[in-house]
Each structure stands twice: as C-alpha cells, then as structure tokens.
Design a protein around this motif. Structure first.
Motif, PDB file in Angstrom:
ATOM      1  N   ALA A  66       0.830  -1.204   0.000  1.00  0.00           N
ATOM      2  CA  ALA A  66       0.000   0.000   0.000  1.00  0.00           C
ATOM      3  C   ALA A  66       0.869   1.259   0.000  1.00  0.00           C
ATOM      4  O   ALA A  66       0.557   2.238  -0.679  1.00  0.00           O
ATOM      5  N   ILE A  67       1.957   1.223   0.750  1.00  0.00           N
ATOM      6  CA  ILE A  67       2.885   2.359   0.770  1.00  0.00           C
ATOM      7  C   ILE A  67       3.516   2.551  -0.609  1.00  0.00           C
ATOM      8  O   ILE A  67       3.575   3.661  -1.140  1.00  0.00           O
ATOM      9  N   ALA A  68       3.972   1.453  -1.199  1.00  0.00           N
ATOM     10  CA  ALA A  68       4.593   1.530  -2.526  1.00  0.00           C
ATOM     11  C   ALA A  68       3.589   1.962  -3.586  1.00  0.00           C
ATOM     12  O   ALA A  68       3.936   2.695  -4.514  1.00  0.00           O
ATOM     13  N   ASP A  69       2.347   1.539  -3.428  1.00  0.00           N
ATOM     14  CA  ASP A  69       1.313   1.874  -4.404  1.00  0.00           C
ATOM     15  C   ASP A  69       1.029   3.371  -4.415  1.00  0.00           C
ATOM     16  O   ASP A  69       0.786   3.958  -5.467  1.00  0.00           O
ATOM     17  N   ARG A  70       1.071   3.998  -3.229  1.00  0.00           N
ATOM     18  CA  ARG A  70       0.841   5.444  -3.160  1.00  0.00           C
ATOM     19  C   ARG A  70       1.915   6.215  -3.901  1.00  0.00           C
ATOM     20  O   ARG A  70       1.646   7.232  -4.519  1.00  0.00           O
ATOM     21  N   VAL A  71       3.154   5.737  -3.847  1.00  0.00           N
ATOM     22  CA  VAL A  71       4.257   6.455  -4.480  1.00  0.00           C
ATOM     23  C   VAL A  71       4.376   6.098  -5.959  1.00  0.00           C
ATOM     24  O   VAL A  71       4.549   6.963  -6.804  1.00  0.00           O
ATOM     25  N   ALA A  76       3.767  -3.750  -9.250  1.00  0.00           N
ATOM     26  CA  ALA A  76       3.706  -5.059  -8.610  1.00  0.00           C
ATOM     27  C   ALA A  76       4.877  -5.201  -7.646  1.00  0.00           C
ATOM     28  O   ALA A  76       6.020  -4.916  -7.989  1.00  0.00           O
ATOM     29  N   LEU A  77       4.578  -5.652  -6.422  1.00  0.00           N
ATOM     30  CA  LEU A  77       5.588  -5.774  -5.371  1.00  0.00           C
ATOM     31  C   LEU A  77       5.999  -7.225  -5.200  1.00  0.00           C
ATOM     32  O   LEU A  77       5.164  -8.117  -5.108  1.00  0.00           O
ATOM     33  N   GLY A  78       7.296  -7.442  -5.159  1.00  0.00           N
ATOM     34  CA  GLY A  78       7.859  -8.744  -4.831  1.00  0.00           C
ATOM     35  C   GLY A  78       8.730  -8.601  -3.602  1.00  0.00           C
ATOM     36  O   GLY A  78       9.469  -7.628  -3.472  1.00  0.00           O
ATOM     37  N   VAL A  79       8.647  -9.574  -2.683  1.00  0.00           N
ATOM     38  CA  VAL A  79       9.390  -9.502  -1.417  1.00  0.00           C
ATOM     39  C   VAL A  79      10.309 -10.717  -1.334  1.00  0.00           C
ATOM     40  O   VAL A  79       9.899 -11.849  -1.605  1.00  0.00           O
ATOM     41  N   LEU A  90       9.948  -3.794  -7.217  1.00  0.00           N
ATOM     42  CA  LEU A  90       8.759  -3.269  -7.875  1.00  0.00           C
ATOM     43  C   LEU A  90       8.972  -3.292  -9.375  1.00  0.00           C
ATOM     44  O   LEU A  90      10.064  -2.986  -9.855  1.00  0.00           O
ATOM     45  N   SER A  91       7.929  -3.670 -10.101  1.00  0.00           N
ATOM     46  CA  SER A  91       8.015  -3.652 -11.562  1.00  0.00           C
ATOM     47  C   SER A  91       6.691  -3.172 -12.125  1.00  0.00           C
ATOM     48  O   SER A  91       5.626  -3.431 -11.564  1.00  0.00           O
ATOM     49  N   THR A  92       6.792  -2.464 -13.223  1.00  0.00           N
ATOM     50  CA  THR A  92       5.608  -1.929 -13.883  1.00  0.00           C
ATOM     51  C   THR A  92       5.932  -1.667 -15.340  1.00  0.00           C
ATOM     52  O   THR A  92       7.080  -1.357 -15.677  1.00  0.00           O
TER      53      THR A  92
END
Length: 114
Positions: A66-71, A76-79, A90-92
């Motif tokens: 959610a934090i990454a999505d705001r910025v 897409a987040l991978g951990v 993150l990739s887009t």
C-alpha cells in the motif's frame, strides 16, 4: 527590378520547413517520452525504498504494498528475505506508447529483528 532567380526560389523555405517539421516533432516526442520514463523510474525507485523500509520495520507485505502503491501508482511488489535483509522489488510497464518497456527497481533494508 526582380531577378529571375528570385522568382524560382520563391516558396522554397516553406517547402523545406514542411519537410523538416515531422522530423523535429518526432525528436521532440522522443525526448518527452524519455523524460517521462526517467521520472517514472525515479518514482519506482523511491517506492521500492519506502516498501523495503516498511518491511524492515516488520510491517506486512500488504502494508508495504500500500505504501509503494501510493508512491509508484500501481506497481507489482515482490518480497525476498535473505538472512538479516528484506528486499522489495517493484516492476511496472511504461505508460502510453512505451508500455512495452518494463521498469524495475529493487531496494533492501535490514530487518528489525537482528
């Protein structure tokens, strides 16, 4: 009195400009697109760093996403966890005509539970 050669050259500047204008527009569009991609890459890098810090503090992947999505605006987040480190990737795809270009950013942080 006008020279005969001046009458033959009349309108040549307009014709040359009409030929050169599409090339100038294409170069300008390419420059603007590259600036847009660079700005998007910077936002993605910042979002990956924010997400990695949130994961390092012990927040869940959903909260970090959610934090990454705001910025980043929907990347897409991978951990990945590697010992004391937690990494966020993150990739887009690019925007608009540059959607074929995939942007990626990765950042790692030390976990709170050393």
């Amino acid at each position: 009195m006008r020279s005969p050669s001046a009458d033959r050259d009349r309108g040549s500047v307009t014709a040359e400009f009409a030929v050169a204008l599409p090339a100038i527009a294409l170069v300008l569009a390419a420059c603007l697109a590259s600036v847009q991609l660079i700005a998007q890459q910077v936002r993605l890098t910042d979002a990956a760093a924010d997400a990695a810090r949130a994961l390092g503090r012990g927040e869940s992947a959903a909260e970090a996403g959610a934090i990454a999505d705001r910025v980043s605006g929907g990347a897409a987040l991978g951990v990945a966890v590697d010992g004391m480190f937690v990494c966020a990737t993150l990739s887009t795809p690019g925007d608009g005509l540059l959607a074929a270009i995939e942007l990626r950013a990765e950042s790692c942080a030390v976990t709170g539970g050393r």
